[in-house]
Scaffold this motif. Structure first.
Motif, PDB file in Angstrom:
ATOM      1  N   SER A 121      16.627  -4.348 -63.157  1.00  0.00           N
ATOM      2  CA  SER A 121      17.512  -4.098 -62.021  1.00  0.00           C
ATOM      3  C   SER A 121      18.734  -4.997 -62.131  1.00  0.00           C
ATOM      4  O   SER A 121      18.844  -5.828 -63.034  1.00  0.00           O
ATOM      5  CB  SER A 121      16.773  -4.369 -60.702  1.00  0.00           C
ATOM      6  OG  SER A 121      16.340  -5.724 -60.645  1.00  0.00           O
ATOM      7  N   GLY A 122      19.661  -4.829 -61.210  1.00  0.00           N
ATOM      8  CA  GLY A 122      20.838  -5.683 -61.153  1.00  0.00           C
ATOM      9  C   GLY A 122      21.686  -5.622 -62.409  1.00  0.00           C
ATOM     10  O   GLY A 122      21.827  -4.559 -63.037  1.00  0.00           O
ATOM     11  N   PRO A 123      22.253  -6.756 -62.817  1.00  0.00           N
ATOM     12  CA  PRO A 123      23.142  -6.772 -63.984  1.00  0.00           C
ATOM     13  C   PRO A 123      22.479  -6.281 -65.268  1.00  0.00           C
ATOM     14  O   PRO A 123      23.129  -5.638 -66.095  1.00  0.00           O
ATOM     15  CB  PRO A 123      23.542  -8.254 -64.098  1.00  0.00           C
ATOM     16  CG  PRO A 123      23.384  -8.793 -62.716  1.00  0.00           C
ATOM     17  CD  PRO A 123      22.213  -8.068 -62.137  1.00  0.00           C
ATOM     18  N   VAL A 124      21.190  -6.568 -65.444  1.00  0.00           N
ATOM     19  CA  VAL A 124      20.501  -6.099 -66.654  1.00  0.00           C
ATOM     20  C   VAL A 124      20.464  -4.579 -66.674  1.00  0.00           C
ATOM     21  O   VAL A 124      20.713  -3.943 -67.708  1.00  0.00           O
ATOM     22  CB  VAL A 124      19.076  -6.689 -66.742  1.00  0.00           C
ATOM     23  CG1 VAL A 124      18.297  -6.037 -67.875  1.00  0.00           C
ATOM     24  CG2 VAL A 124      19.139  -8.198 -66.948  1.00  0.00           C
ATOM     25  N   ARG A 125      20.157  -3.990 -65.559  1.00  0.00           N
ATOM     26  CA  ARG A 125      20.134  -2.526 -65.473  1.00  0.00           C
ATOM     27  C   ARG A 125      21.509  -1.950 -65.805  1.00  0.00           C
ATOM     28  O   ARG A 125      21.626  -0.942 -66.512  1.00  0.00           O
ATOM     29  CB  ARG A 125      19.725  -2.105 -64.061  1.00  0.00           C
ATOM     30  CG  ARG A 125      19.705  -0.595 -63.828  1.00  0.00           C
ATOM     31  CD  ARG A 125      18.416  -0.004 -64.292  1.00  0.00           C
ATOM     32  NE  ARG A 125      18.382   1.456 -64.177  1.00  0.00           N
ATOM     33  CZ  ARG A 125      17.281   2.166 -64.299  1.00  0.00           C
ATOM     34  NH1 ARG A 125      16.129   1.560 -64.529  1.00  0.00           N
ATOM     35  NH2 ARG A 125      17.312   3.467 -64.211  1.00  0.00           N
TER      36      ARG A 125
END
Length: 299
Positions: free
Chosen positions: A144-148
């Protein structure tokens, strides 16, 4: 919104394509590759070149790996990178490792207080550069977030497939099919050629048929030209993935006699010294069996 700083380690055909895509998406990036010359186009595009993997990662919030195998990850990640990571950094590993190693690596990193995102990728270098890969993730929770956002930049789809190791296993499912299809294509082309049909006619007919696929047509293009370098997917990597699939399947009491024979064929290519050629070079190996265009063994 400011993009998180990335480090990208491993700039083979797929790694370079993904790194270019992320640079184009606006991510600040430091890159490292054992052969520094492979980073030149990325440096021209705005990336910073690091002299070592350890020097690439101290400022990165997300570190992406695209290496060759379990041993390369072991050396690069655990012997070079982990001691230089920024607190809270996330490791996104796109390397096609064995499922057993994926689980082991995640466990060891967790004990260090680090997060490993398993992100197997399916596609070719052109798809990587265009952001058209299929990304398979695995682990306790979906990225999720920046990794996603990073994964969505390189992939037209991001699919979470299960517990740690599952993405690596599904990637092997794709590659064992690719290996079998490529070997069968080589045998079909060799047979057609042997009965007097022009090789290009056989290849074009099969590639345009309902028996084909985008992946098979891609391999057919190498066979048509008879040029197997630069490789999109090296024979040595195909041999490694087939070996990993057979080993992991045996641990689950699954027999794969067809894939075992295909693995043997690719092992022959590697032993002949042609592991850096594209997997489509198996056609030349097939011709070698007939006594034509013999592949010289490299000592």
């Amino acid at each position: 919104m400011t993009q998180p700083a990335l480090a990208f380690v491993g700039l083979g055909a797929m790694g370079s394509g993904m790194a270019h895509r992320l640079l184009a998406a606006g991510y600040p990036m430091t890159v490292h590759n054992r052969t520094a010359a492979r980073a030149s186009s990325l440096v021209e595009a705005g990336a910073r070149l690091a002299a070592s993997a350890a020097e690439a990662v101290p400022d990165a919030e997300i570190v992406i790996l695209s290496l060759s195998d379990d041993d390369a990850v072991e050396q690069t990640l655990f012997n070079e990178i982990t001691g230089s990571l920024k607190p809270g950094a996330t490791i996104v590993d796109t390397t096609a490792v064995s499922p057993a190693y994926a689980r082991q690596a995640a466990s060891r990193l967790e004990a260090m207080g680090l997060v490993r995102v398993e992100a197997a990728v399916v596609g070719n270098p052109g798809m990587a550069k265009a952001g058209k890969l299929r990304v398979l993730t695995a682990g306790p929770q979906e990225p999720s977030g920046p990794v996603r956002q990073v994964l969505e930049s390189i992939g037209e789809s991001v699919l979470h497939v299960g517990a740690t190791g599952a993405a690596s296993a599904l990637k092997l499912c794709f590659n064992l099919l690719l290996g079998a299809h490529t070997a069968a294509l080589a045998e079909a082309v060799s047979y057609g050629d042997s009965v007097g049909i022009d090789k290009s006619v056989v290849i074009d007919a099969l590639a345009a048929s309902g028996f084909s696929s985008p992946a098979l047509s891609f391999r057919a293009s190498f066979m048509r030209d008879g040029t197997y370098e630069p490789a999109a997917f090296r024979s040595s990597l195909m041999a490694k993935d087939l070996r990993n699939a057979i080993t992991d399947a045996s641990q689950h009491e699954v027999s794969m006699p067809v894939i075992q024979r295909v693995a043997d064929r690719f092992a022959e290519i590697v032993r002949a010294g042609h592991g850096d050629c594209d997997a489509a070079v198996i056609l030349r190996q097939q011709e070698n069996d007939k006594g034509h265009n013999r592949i010289p063994v490299i000592d």
